[in-house]
Design a protein around this motif. Sequence first.
Motif, PDB file in Angstrom:
ATOM      1  N   PHE A  35     -43.659 -39.005 -21.564  1.00  0.00           N
ATOM      2  CA  PHE A  35     -42.705 -39.686 -20.685  1.00  0.00           C
ATOM      3  C   PHE A  35     -43.415 -40.746 -19.850  1.00  0.00           C
ATOM      4  N   LEU A  36     -44.558 -40.396 -19.253  1.00  0.00           N
ATOM      5  CA  LEU A  36     -45.299 -41.364 -18.440  1.00  0.00           C
ATOM      6  C   LEU A  36     -45.798 -42.539 -19.273  1.00  0.00           C
ATOM      7  N   ASN A  37     -46.212 -42.286 -20.501  1.00  0.00           N
ATOM      8  CA  ASN A  37     -46.638 -43.381 -21.378  1.00  0.00           C
ATOM      9  C   ASN A  37     -45.494 -44.358 -21.609  1.00  0.00           C
ATOM     10  N   ARG A  38     -44.296 -43.831 -21.810  1.00  0.00           N
ATOM     11  CA  ARG A  38     -43.121 -44.691 -21.985  1.00  0.00           C
ATOM     12  C   ARG A  38     -42.825 -45.461 -20.699  1.00  0.00           C
ATOM     13  N   TYR A  39     -42.965 -44.784 -19.576  1.00  0.00           N
ATOM     14  CA  TYR A  39     -42.756 -45.424 -18.277  1.00  0.00           C
ATOM     15  C   TYR A  39     -43.714 -46.610 -18.117  1.00  0.00           C
ATOM     16  N   VAL A  40     -44.984 -46.382 -18.419  1.00  0.00           N
ATOM     17  CA  VAL A  40     -45.987 -47.450 -18.298  1.00  0.00           C
ATOM     18  C   VAL A  40     -45.651 -48.603 -19.236  1.00  0.00           C
ATOM     19  N   LYS A  41     -45.196 -48.305 -20.422  1.00  0.00           N
ATOM     20  CA  LYS A  41     -44.883 -49.348 -21.400  1.00  0.00           C
ATOM     21  C   LYS A  41     -43.665 -50.171 -20.999  1.00  0.00           C
ATOM     22  N   TYR A  42     -42.590 -49.505 -20.593  1.00  0.00           N
ATOM     23  CA  TYR A  42     -41.326 -50.201 -20.370  1.00  0.00           C
ATOM     24  C   TYR A  42     -41.058 -50.593 -18.921  1.00  0.00           C
ATOM     25  N   ILE A  43     -41.496 -49.798 -17.966  1.00  0.00           N
ATOM     26  CA  ILE A  43     -41.061 -50.010 -16.589  1.00  0.00           C
ATOM     27  C   ILE A  43     -42.142 -50.630 -15.716  1.00  0.00           C
ATOM     28  N   VAL A  44     -43.395 -50.252 -15.912  1.00  0.00           N
ATOM     29  CA  VAL A  44     -44.463 -50.820 -15.092  1.00  0.00           C
ATOM     30  C   VAL A  44     -44.498 -52.355 -15.163  1.00  0.00           C
ATOM     31  N   PRO A  45     -44.229 -52.992 -16.307  1.00  0.00           N
ATOM     32  CA  PRO A  45     -44.229 -54.459 -16.320  1.00  0.00           C
ATOM     33  C   PRO A  45     -43.143 -55.101 -15.450  1.00  0.00           C
ATOM     34  N   ILE A  46     -42.106 -54.347 -15.084  1.00  0.00           N
ATOM     35  CA  ILE A  46     -41.023 -54.951 -14.295  1.00  0.00           C
ATOM     36  C   ILE A  46     -40.882 -54.344 -12.895  1.00  0.00           C
ATOM     37  N   CYS A  47     -41.662 -53.313 -12.582  1.00  0.00           N
ATOM     38  CA  CYS A  47     -41.538 -52.629 -11.281  1.00  0.00           C
ATOM     39  C   CYS A  47     -42.898 -52.327 -10.680  1.00  0.00           C
ATOM     40  N   ALA A  94     -33.079 -47.965 -18.879  1.00  0.00           N
ATOM     41  CA  ALA A  94     -32.312 -47.105 -19.788  1.00  0.00           C
ATOM     42  C   ALA A  94     -33.016 -47.001 -21.138  1.00  0.00           C
ATOM     43  N   HIS A  95     -33.583 -48.102 -21.598  1.00  0.00           N
ATOM     44  CA  HIS A  95     -34.287 -48.092 -22.888  1.00  0.00           C
ATOM     45  C   HIS A  95     -35.485 -47.143 -22.835  1.00  0.00           C
ATOM     46  N   CYS A  96     -36.194 -47.121 -21.712  1.00  0.00           N
ATOM     47  CA  CYS A  96     -37.317 -46.196 -21.541  1.00  0.00           C
ATOM     48  C   CYS A  96     -36.839 -44.757 -21.688  1.00  0.00           C
ATOM     49  N   PHE A  97     -35.770 -44.411 -20.984  1.00  0.00           N
ATOM     50  CA  PHE A  97     -35.273 -43.034 -20.997  1.00  0.00           C
ATOM     51  C   PHE A  97     -34.683 -42.673 -22.366  1.00  0.00           C
ATOM     52  N   ASN A  98     -34.019 -43.617 -23.008  1.00  0.00           N
ATOM     53  CA  ASN A  98     -33.468 -43.366 -24.346  1.00  0.00           C
ATOM     54  C   ASN A  98     -34.581 -43.183 -25.376  1.00  0.00           C
ATOM     55  N   SER A  99     -35.637 -43.960 -25.242  1.00  0.00           N
ATOM     56  CA  SER A  99     -36.780 -43.833 -26.148  1.00  0.00           C
ATOM     57  C   SER A  99     -37.401 -42.440 -26.031  1.00  0.00           C
ATOM     58  N   TYR A 100     -37.529 -41.960 -24.788  1.00  0.00           N
ATOM     59  CA  TYR A 100     -38.063 -40.623 -24.594  1.00  0.00           C
ATOM     60  C   TYR A 100     -37.129 -39.567 -25.193  1.00  0.00           C
ATOM     61  N   THR A 101     -35.832 -39.735 -24.997  1.00  0.00           N
ATOM     62  CA  THR A 101     -34.845 -38.794 -25.558  1.00  0.00           C
ATOM     63  C   THR A 101     -34.996 -38.689 -27.070  1.00  0.00           C
ATOM     64  N   GLN A 102     -35.143 -39.827 -27.725  1.00  0.00           N
ATOM     65  CA  GLN A 102     -35.277 -39.818 -29.184  1.00  0.00           C
ATOM     66  C   GLN A 102     -36.520 -39.055 -29.625  1.00  0.00           C
ATOM     67  N   SER A 103     -37.645 -39.278 -28.940  1.00  0.00           N
ATOM     68  CA  SER A 103     -38.867 -38.566 -29.346  1.00  0.00           C
ATOM     69  C   SER A 103     -38.769 -37.079 -29.020  1.00  0.00           C
ATOM     70  N   PHE A 104     -38.149 -36.743 -27.890  1.00  0.00           N
ATOM     71  CA  PHE A 104     -37.969 -35.347 -27.505  1.00  0.00           C
ATOM     72  C   PHE A 104     -37.068 -34.628 -28.511  1.00  0.00           C
ATOM     73  N   ASN A 105     -35.950 -35.261 -28.868  1.00  0.00           N
ATOM     74  CA  ASN A 105     -35.024 -34.658 -29.831  1.00  0.00           C
ATOM     75  C   ASN A 105     -35.691 -34.443 -31.190  1.00  0.00           C
ATOM     76  N   LYS A 106     -36.498 -35.394 -31.594  1.00  0.00           N
ATOM     77  CA  LYS A 106     -37.206 -35.257 -32.873  1.00  0.00           C
ATOM     78  C   LYS A 106     -38.209 -34.104 -32.804  1.00  0.00           C
ATOM     79  N   LYS A 107     -38.962 -34.038 -31.712  1.00  0.00           N
ATOM     80  CA  LYS A 107     -39.996 -33.003 -31.551  1.00  0.00           C
ATOM     81  C   LYS A 107     -39.390 -31.603 -31.537  1.00  0.00           C
ATOM     82  N   TYR A 108     -38.252 -31.445 -30.846  1.00  0.00           N
ATOM     83  CA  TYR A 108     -37.656 -30.123 -30.666  1.00  0.00           C
ATOM     84  C   TYR A 108     -36.434 -29.871 -31.550  1.00  0.00           C
TER      85      TYR A 108
END
Length: 194
Positions: A35-47, A94-108
């Motif tokens: 989740f934090l990796n996704r945050y760094v990728k998608y949100i850190v550049p804009i926040c 939203a894209h960050c959170f959706n990306s995490y959802t997709q990987s979480f759903n796949k993993k579990y």
Amino acid sequence: MQNRIPLEEGLYYHIYNHANGQDDFFKDKNDYQIFLNRYVKYIVPICNTFAYCLMPNHFHFFVQIKPENELIKTLKTNQETNTVDSKTISYRLAHCFNSYTQSFNKKYHRIGNLFKSTFKRKPVKTEKYFVKLVHYIHLNPVTDGFVERIEHWEHSSYNSFFSNSDKFISKATVIEYFGDIENFKFVHLRPFNL
């Protein structure tokens, strides 16, 4: 459908959300890091990020949307006005959170929404609220009974203020609001109150 506060450049927000139903969206240490990796990728550049806490079934972030001249480097702009639309900023989160959802759903091996709804946001408009929000976010694991001491929760930004971890945290800005690192620590040792 509720009207959502637009995310505007230069302004400060408390961003948070909760898992859908009784689900958790972090089941092991790897999930927190993904989740934090996704945050760094998608949100850190804009926040600019001042504080965060990831709990098994909810999260909190305290951010400032970067100024438009920095957003233009990352986000699409309106061709006619050459400005960034606030919907584009929300979409990025939203894209960050959706990306995490997709990987979480796949993993579990699950399907469906992971988060309760669209992420929530509250504007932060005063210095007093700035300090209280940082304290509130960091104290969450203690308040919710996961740990007895704030520094024992490894999935928040609190410990990064005393180390080189979480380099995306705007530590100097936060410490300035608290006065110094000693007062930052002192405030965090106290119970949270409004």
